[in-house]
Design a protein around this motif. Structure first.
Motif, PDB file in Angstrom:
ATOM      1  N   LEU A 108       0.853  -1.180   0.000  1.00 56.60           N
ATOM      2  CA  LEU A 108       0.000   0.000   0.000  1.00 56.60           C
ATOM      3  C   LEU A 108       0.892   1.234   0.000  1.00 56.60           C
ATOM      4  O   LEU A 108       1.985   1.205   0.546  1.00 56.60           O
ATOM      5  CB  LEU A 108      -0.864  -0.032   1.264  1.00 56.60           C
ATOM      6  N   GLY A 109       0.463   2.310  -0.609  1.00 58.38           N
ATOM      7  CA  GLY A 109       1.249   3.538  -0.595  1.00 58.38           C
ATOM      8  C   GLY A 109       1.627   3.934   0.827  1.00 58.38           C
ATOM      9  O   GLY A 109       0.870   3.722   1.769  1.00 58.38           O
ATOM     10  N   ALA A 110       2.803   4.526   0.958  1.00 58.88           N
ATOM     11  CA  ALA A 110       3.343   4.851   2.282  1.00 58.88           C
ATOM     12  C   ALA A 110       2.426   5.806   3.050  1.00 58.88           C
ATOM     13  O   ALA A 110       2.197   5.619   4.254  1.00 58.88           O
ATOM     14  CB  ALA A 110       4.739   5.452   2.142  1.00 58.88           C
ATOM     15  N   ASN A 111       1.909   6.839   2.392  1.00 58.33           N
ATOM     16  CA  ASN A 111       1.033   7.788   3.092  1.00 58.33           C
ATOM     17  C   ASN A 111      -0.256   7.115   3.550  1.00 58.33           C
ATOM     18  O   ASN A 111      -0.686   7.294   4.689  1.00 58.33           O
ATOM     19  CB  ASN A 111       0.713   8.991   2.209  1.00 58.33           C
ATOM     20  N   ALA A 112      -0.863   6.339   2.650  1.00 53.98           N
ATOM     21  CA  ALA A 112      -2.107   5.656   3.015  1.00 53.98           C
ATOM     22  C   ALA A 112      -1.865   4.687   4.165  1.00 53.98           C
ATOM     23  O   ALA A 112      -2.663   4.598   5.100  1.00 53.98           O
ATOM     24  CB  ALA A 112      -2.680   4.927   1.806  1.00 53.98           C
TER      25      ALA A 112
END
Length: 131
Positions: A108-112
């Motif tokens: 999953l994307g780091a920010n999410a």
């Protein structure tokens, strides 16, 4: 209390905003729209984001949805969403996710991922409708 939504002028951002409005109506609570612009993105990006947020503000006003719009500069997107959720005592954070390649689906994307793990409330992830 409210629904915090991370917003970008993208199909994913649109899906997140729509879901946040639906949740706000169900819960009779305001929407807090958060857009982040990093300092290294330049003045053009800030201007584009301000214009997009002005459109969002007009739209939410027209829909009769109680709302607040925040343009945050210089910080980290995940930190901005988490901090805003803490400040307003959010009931929910809404994030738009983009489709990923088969390899990208494993991560999953780091920010999410940071928002999912560190938000002080439940997090709803949405994706745009298939085209």
């Amino acid at each position: 209390m409210g629904i915090v939504v991370g917003y970008l002028a993208t199909p994913e951002g649109r899906a997140a905003l729509d879901a946040a409005v639906d949740e706000a109506r169900l819960r009779s609570t305001p929407v807090v729209v958060v857009a982040s612009v990093r300092l290294d993105e330049g003045p053009e990006r800030r201007t584009e984001t301000e214009e997009a947020l002005a459109g969002v503000q007009r739209e939410l006003t027209g829909l009769g949805v109680a709302h607040e719009v925040r343009l945050l500069t210089g910080g980290d997107v995940a930190d901005d969403l988490i901090t805003t959720a803490e400040e307003v005592g959010a009931q929910l954070v809404v994030l738009g996710l983009r489709r990923r390649s088969p390899v990208g689906k494993l991560i999953l994307g780091a920010n999410a991922q940071r928002v999912l793990f560190d938000a002080p409330c439940p997090v709803l992830t949405v994706k745009p409708a298939a085209r």
